[in-house]
Design a protein around this motif. Structure first.
Motif, mmCIF file in Angstrom:
data_model
loop_
_atom_site.group_PDB
_atom_site.id
_atom_site.type_symbol
_atom_site.label_atom_id
_atom_site.label_comp_id
_atom_site.label_asym_id
_atom_site.label_seq_id
_atom_site.Cartn_x
_atom_site.Cartn_y
_atom_site.Cartn_z
ATOM 1 N N LYS A 195 84.566 35.685 61.569
ATOM 2 C CA LYS A 195 83.214 36.236 61.722
ATOM 3 C C LYS A 195 83.144 37.189 62.906
ATOM 4 N N TYR B 261 82.880 41.467 62.951
ATOM 5 C CA TYR B 261 81.853 42.209 63.671
ATOM 6 C C TYR B 261 82.482 43.250 64.601
ATOM 7 N N HIS C 147 81.390 46.986 63.786
ATOM 8 C CA HIS C 147 80.280 47.438 64.623
ATOM 9 C C HIS C 147 80.698 47.895 66.021
ATOM 10 N N ALA D 65 79.941 35.530 68.152
ATOM 11 C CA ALA D 65 79.748 36.163 66.848
ATOM 12 C C ALA D 65 78.274 36.143 66.446
ATOM 13 N N TYR D 66 77.600 35.019 66.659
ATOM 14 C CA TYR D 66 76.171 34.946 66.352
ATOM 15 C C TYR D 66 75.366 35.864 67.273
ATOM 16 N N SER E 25 75.965 39.453 66.028
ATOM 17 C CA SER E 25 75.499 39.770 64.679
ATOM 18 C C SER E 25 73.983 39.695 64.541
#
Length: 490
Positions: free
Chosen positions: A173, A177, A181, A372-373, A376
């Motif tokens: 994950k 990203y 990004h 990651a959270y 994102s």
């Protein structure tokens, strides 16, 4: 038998909550053997009254300890130390600790304690004017959303990411990203097989040096440069070439034909803040293709380009696959995160992944998933934007104060960043200056540590604005100027 209530007392310097502190007191007493199985705990009412805290705090602590089998409840009789509470192993302690008979001066195969690092007082936050670099300003950090992401990563849905041993792998994950990004913002495209997570940029530099360098190879580094890099290179026992930078960074024409690896901070030179122009980047890449050397690009602090958009990364211009790109989240989030990444050709990343697995396996899974959270869900971009706006204001205040007090800016910075590279008048030793300023509540960073040992300069210093509020900058700069004036003419 009841445990005496006088056994319990609170430490005012404890960093946690009252409930946490009470739990620590009780578990420590049980694990040390001072509180024995079957002994009765003080009632919640009496203990709360004794400690001067609310009864609900004691009740919550008891309930948590009950769930973990440190305590047991006997209805109206109260709480008791559980018969099943964890117990430490028992063994006889030696009467006295013997002195070491090892001659460590001869036994140590290598020494690392002489590393010339940037030294700041452990209590730097207590200083009123901390012009120090790379530390987190609690007023700018998004504690609430980081905590929410951490809690989400602790959930049952992410249990495998939290508990699994990834071996040599990374959190897919977070890798996704970064690839989709983060890297495109620097003009870089990469497949997951070309990306590796590291424990910060310094870990990435170490891995790179270990793989690429031997005693028969030569590494070129900028002078001045990040002091940690110099020490990393010395550990490989490779030959080193120190290249003096100018206002445009590292000059490619100064490289010798025998160079195997070139380390550079092209987009934002450390510590002068110089940006390598496009023609010089093209020339460096052309030399790499012709002479067959590898370039290691440390692209630190690229997010802090608030004056104007940053120039594309050196890696984005690389057509021959000569560049190993290193990035980090430490400057934009917080240094204690220790999370960075490298991007390179798949054969190199394969070796880097294997070396990382031997040393530390992988960065903690919970940290990876939390990051990651945070990325994102958009919190990272909001954090960077908030920091950029604050840094822009602080930079303007500091630049005005510097010019008003006729201090000399040595480094040219076109994009932003979080510091000024300064030059003191002739004859001023910035190491001594920094110690004198501490008595005035001011912290600066002497610049000598950034220079090659053979060309060390104590005339330079760094003033950062990442850790000091705008309202204190002018007064702090005034104190720096006044101390320099007492040391010699400006």
């Amino acid at each position: 038998m009841a445990i005496a209530i006088e056994t319990f007392f609170l430490n005012p310097d404890h960093g946690g909550t009252l409930q946490m502190q009470l739990q620590e007191i009780i578990t420590s007493g049980i694990l040390s053997g001072r509180f024995l199985p079957g002994e009765r705990m003080p009632s919640s009412r009496k203990l709360a009254q004794h400690l001067g805290i609310s009864r609900i705090t004691v009740t919550l602590a008891y309930t948590e300890l009950l769930a973990n089998d440190y305590l047991t409840s006997r209805g109206r009789s109260g709480y008791f130390v559980s018969e099943n509470a964890p117990r430490p192993p028992r063994f006889d302690m030696p009467v006295a600790r013997s002195e070491s008979q090892v001659d460590w001066s001869r036994t140590l195969g290598q020494r690392f304690s002489s590393y010339a690092s940037l030294v700041r007082p452990p209590d730097w936050r207590t200083y009123k004017y901390p012009f120090i670099y790379g530390q987190t300003d609690a007023r700018l950090f998004d504690h609430q959303n980081w905590r929410a992401c951490a809690l989400q990563a602790l959930g049952q849905r992410d249990f495998e990411a939290l508990t699994s041993d990834y071996y040599e792998r990374d959190d897919p994950k977070l890798i996704e990203y970064i690839a989709r990004h983060i890297l495109p913002r620097r003009g870089i495209t990469a497949r997951p097989e070309e990306i590796l997570l590291t424990m910060g940029a310094q870990n990435a530099l170490w891995i790179t040096a270990q793989i690429l360098l031997t005693q028969r190879r030569t590494a070129a580094m900028e002078n001045p440069c990040y002091p940690g890099l110099r020490e990393i290179l010395s550990q490989t026992r490779c030959n080193t070439l120190s290249i003096d930078v100018d206002e445009d960074g590292l000059p490619p024409e100064a490289l010798t034909p025998d160079v195997d690896v070139v380390f550079t901070t092209a987009s934002h030179h450390c510590p002068t803040n110089a940006t390598m122009p496009l023609d010089r980047r093209t020339a460096l890449l052309k030399r790499a293709a012709q002479d067959g050397f590898v370039i290691v690009e440390d692209d630190y602090e690229f997010e802090m380009s608030f004056l104007k958009p940053p120039s594309p990364a050196l890696k984005s211009l690389d057509q021959a696959g000569s560049v190993i790109y290193i990035g980090s989240f430490s400057k934009s989030l917080f240094p204690g995160l220790r999370l960075g990444f490298m991007v390179a050709a798949e054969p190199f990343v394969r070796e880097a992944r294997a070396l990382r697995a031997l040393v530390l396996r992988h960065p903690p899974g919970h940290i990876q998933r939390t990051a990651a959270y945070f990325l994102s869900l958009g919190h990272y971009d909001a954090q960077v934007n908030r920091m950029g706006q604050a840094y822009r204001r602080r930079r303007a205040v500091m630049e005005t104060a510097i010019r008003e007090h006729r201090l000399q800016i040595a480094g040219r910075d076109s994009f932003g960043g979080s510091s000024f590279w300064m030059k003191a008048p002739e004859g001023v030793d910035t190491v001594q200056l920094s110690m004198q300023l501490r008595q005035e509540g001011v912290l600066i960073e002497p610049g000598g540590v950034f220079f090659d040992h053979g060309a060390q300069s104590t005339q330079y210093y760094r003033l950062a604005y990442s850790s000091i509020p705008s309202a204190r900058i002018a007064e702090g700069i005034q104190r720096v100027a006044a101390m320099i004036a007492r040391s010699g003419p400006i």
